[in-house]
Scaffold this motif. Sequence first.
Motif, PDB file in Angstrom:
ATOM      1  N   ALA A 397      21.520  36.034  44.080  1.00  0.00           N
ATOM      2  CA  ALA A 397      23.027  36.118  44.208  1.00  0.00           C
ATOM      3  C   ALA A 397      23.751  35.322  43.211  1.00  0.00           C
ATOM      4  O   ALA A 397      23.365  34.376  42.865  1.00  0.00           O
ATOM      5  N   GLU A 398      24.845  35.706  42.591  1.00  0.00           N
ATOM      6  CA  GLU A 398      25.814  35.041  41.638  1.00  0.00           C
ATOM      7  C   GLU A 398      26.414  33.945  42.591  1.00  0.00           C
ATOM      8  O   GLU A 398      26.517  33.902  43.595  1.00  0.00           O
ATOM      9  N   PRO A 399      26.684  32.654  41.801  1.00  0.00           N
ATOM     10  CA  PRO A 399      27.562  31.683  42.497  1.00  0.00           C
ATOM     11  C   PRO A 399      28.712  32.186  43.093  1.00  0.00           C
ATOM     12  O   PRO A 399      29.291  32.703  42.354  1.00  0.00           O
ATOM     13  N   LEU A 453      37.178  28.843  39.209  1.00  0.00           N
ATOM     14  CA  LEU A 453      36.111  29.184  40.196  1.00  0.00           C
ATOM     15  C   LEU A 453      35.357  30.541  39.936  1.00  0.00           C
ATOM     16  O   LEU A 453      35.714  31.327  39.319  1.00  0.00           O
ATOM     17  N   PRO A 454      34.240  29.952  40.177  1.00  0.00           N
ATOM     18  CA  PRO A 454      33.068  31.184  39.794  1.00  0.00           C
ATOM     19  C   PRO A 454      33.402  32.568  40.595  1.00  0.00           C
ATOM     20  O   PRO A 454      33.623  32.663  41.579  1.00  0.00           O
ATOM     21  N   GLY A 455      33.217  33.534  39.833  1.00  0.00           N
ATOM     22  CA  GLY A 455      33.255  35.093  40.212  1.00  0.00           C
ATOM     23  C   GLY A 455      34.772  35.643  40.542  1.00  0.00           C
ATOM     24  O   GLY A 455      34.955  36.610  40.770  1.00  0.00           O
ATOM     25  N   VAL A 456      36.110  34.804  40.100  1.00  0.00           N
ATOM     26  CA  VAL A 456      37.129  35.470  40.427  1.00  0.00           C
ATOM     27  C   VAL A 456      38.125  35.077  39.116  1.00  0.00           C
ATOM     28  O   VAL A 456      37.456  34.268  38.265  1.00  0.00           O
ATOM     29  N   ASP A 457      39.259  35.898  39.224  1.00  0.00           N
ATOM     30  CA  ASP A 457      40.153  35.590  38.073  1.00  0.00           C
ATOM     31  C   ASP A 457      40.984  34.316  38.532  1.00  0.00           C
ATOM     32  O   ASP A 457      40.979  33.746  39.418  1.00  0.00           O
ATOM     33  N   PRO A 458      41.714  33.654  37.324  1.00  0.00           N
ATOM     34  CA  PRO A 458      42.570  32.782  37.518  1.00  0.00           C
ATOM     35  C   PRO A 458      43.588  32.799  38.787  1.00  0.00           C
ATOM     36  O   PRO A 458      43.869  31.513  39.351  1.00  0.00           O
ATOM     37  N   ASP A 459      43.876  33.982  38.960  1.00  0.00           N
ATOM     38  CA  ASP A 459      44.798  34.222  40.145  1.00  0.00           C
ATOM     39  C   ASP A 459      44.131  34.679  41.489  1.00  0.00           C
ATOM     40  O   ASP A 459      44.699  35.045  42.599  1.00  0.00           O
ATOM     41  N   GLY A 460      42.755  34.777  41.450  1.00  0.00           N
ATOM     42  CA  GLY A 460      41.971  35.111  42.526  1.00  0.00           C
ATOM     43  C   GLY A 460      41.571  33.954  43.416  1.00  0.00           C
ATOM     44  O   GLY A 460      42.262  32.632  43.367  1.00  0.00           O
ATOM     45  N   ALA A 461      41.030  34.155  44.564  1.00  0.00           N
ATOM     46  CA  ALA A 461      40.603  33.229  45.798  1.00  0.00           C
ATOM     47  C   ALA A 461      39.480  33.356  46.393  1.00  0.00           C
ATOM     48  O   ALA A 461      38.794  34.588  46.388  1.00  0.00           O
ATOM     49  N   ILE A 462      38.987  32.259  46.736  1.00  0.00           N
ATOM     50  CA  ILE A 462      37.538  32.451  47.546  1.00  0.00           C
ATOM     51  C   ILE A 462      37.872  31.734  49.223  1.00  0.00           C
ATOM     52  O   ILE A 462      38.310  30.445  48.962  1.00  0.00           O
TER      53      ILE A 462
END
Length: 519
Positions: A397-399, A453-462
Amino acid sequence: MKVLVVGGGLVGLSTALFLAWHGVECTVVERHQDVLRHPRMRSLAPRLVEMYRQVGLEPELVRAGDAFADHAEFTMVRAETLGGVHTVLDKHQDAGLADDISPCRGIPIDQDRAERLVWRRAKQLGADVRFGVSLKDFSHDGAGVTARLRAADGTVSTVTAEYLIAADGANSGIRHRLGIGMTGPGEISRMLSILFEADLDPLLGDRSVHMAFLTQPHPQTYLMSLDPQRRRWVLGTSDPGDRGATRDDCEALVHAALGGEPPLRILPPVPGSTSPALRFGLGAAVADRFRDGRVFLVGDAAHHMPPPGGFGGATGVADAHNLAWKLAAVLTGRADSALLDTYHAERHPVAEFTMRQALARASTRLGADWTDREATIVERTAVMMGYRYGSEDIVSAEPAAVGTRFPHLWLPSGESSLDLFGSGFVLLTSSGGEAWGRVGHESLTVNRLPIDLPGVDPDGAILVRPDGFVAWRGRACPDDPQATIDRVMAASLHGNSPVTESSSVLSPTEFPPPSVFRR
């Protein structure tokens, strides 16, 4: 009480520690009078230390560790006897990942010493730990658990709890009582373990040995050094049946493994016992179910693993870490009881995968034909840290992918990203995540970090769960972030998170309205 834990070894005590950390009233009962003196697991792997770091125990473990040997110095050999010719074994299969994968280093410490520190920290947080108390019998139904406990003086008392956790070892009486079967090769060898003190320098000379795999006195014998001075050792050998009952027997077995007869002192492994050795089955199997109503299996009660790789204890503590926050959420009314079904769904595949990894190593190092022919040896740290819940491809899996442990990232504050987790859910967002800062939920903290953050755009969230695993990832900010968080949290707290078996009904970025979830 809220939770009764049966078994006071590393996993049982860790279960109590994590429950107490989450504010859950719990009691541990252990039939032995004290923790076992037998060292068993020789060190704590970085992933284990990460879990203890969350509850404030890492500094004490580091102080209590010794300078046994770091991985680069650790020497494994194969030989007929310790005093004979050595063949140094290649450690490439467990070479270790880069240091930046974790803020924690492995800690060389005997399991019995680690258990005492876990016990003390659990008590500090409010856990009730009772040694010399055994489970006589129990019953459970939809309302809770009733258990009868026997004290060392024979006194029997009755207690009630909302849940029971079986941490009572490989021969778990609770598992047998529930009729839960085991799947796997089963017992592959009977072992006899002898703890002793001796000066072996005359046999070794200038050779350095930390672990030796020997053919005397029996095939599949191992000898492990327990201190930097090479004075304390543990010998494990195939159970000779009629030998090993007396100190003289044990000394003869040790001398055969050493290829010499230096003076030695046999140390009793079990407090209060006169037996000079510990007998146990070396097995490989996983329980068919990790849950039966209000009863849960953790550690060796749920899975047996051969020692090579040191996976057994780490996997058991991870069981406890996974289960504790879920029980806390349900007991406080923040989550539906369906959340508890995810314990088996998540931990069972990990246990099966890890068991196969342990078997593959056992075959290579002990010279036995136990290998699962379909098992490719995966690097040890990846086995412990790289698995993914809810995926057939368990270590690919990716980070920061959904279902994985959120990766360690150093923050400008000097903290690790892992230091943000441990209590409630955490929503992580980055430079463009202003809108996420306005969302709210009783079980959620929002952290806007000054890093990508890995795998998201600057306005994304985890969204990260209390155990540090990713529950959801939104690559970009939606039009209504509050509505999205409401749906995501409803899914995560009602057993329909993407990291469970029912993930197919939910995409990582789109969730149905909260009305589909049970209240």
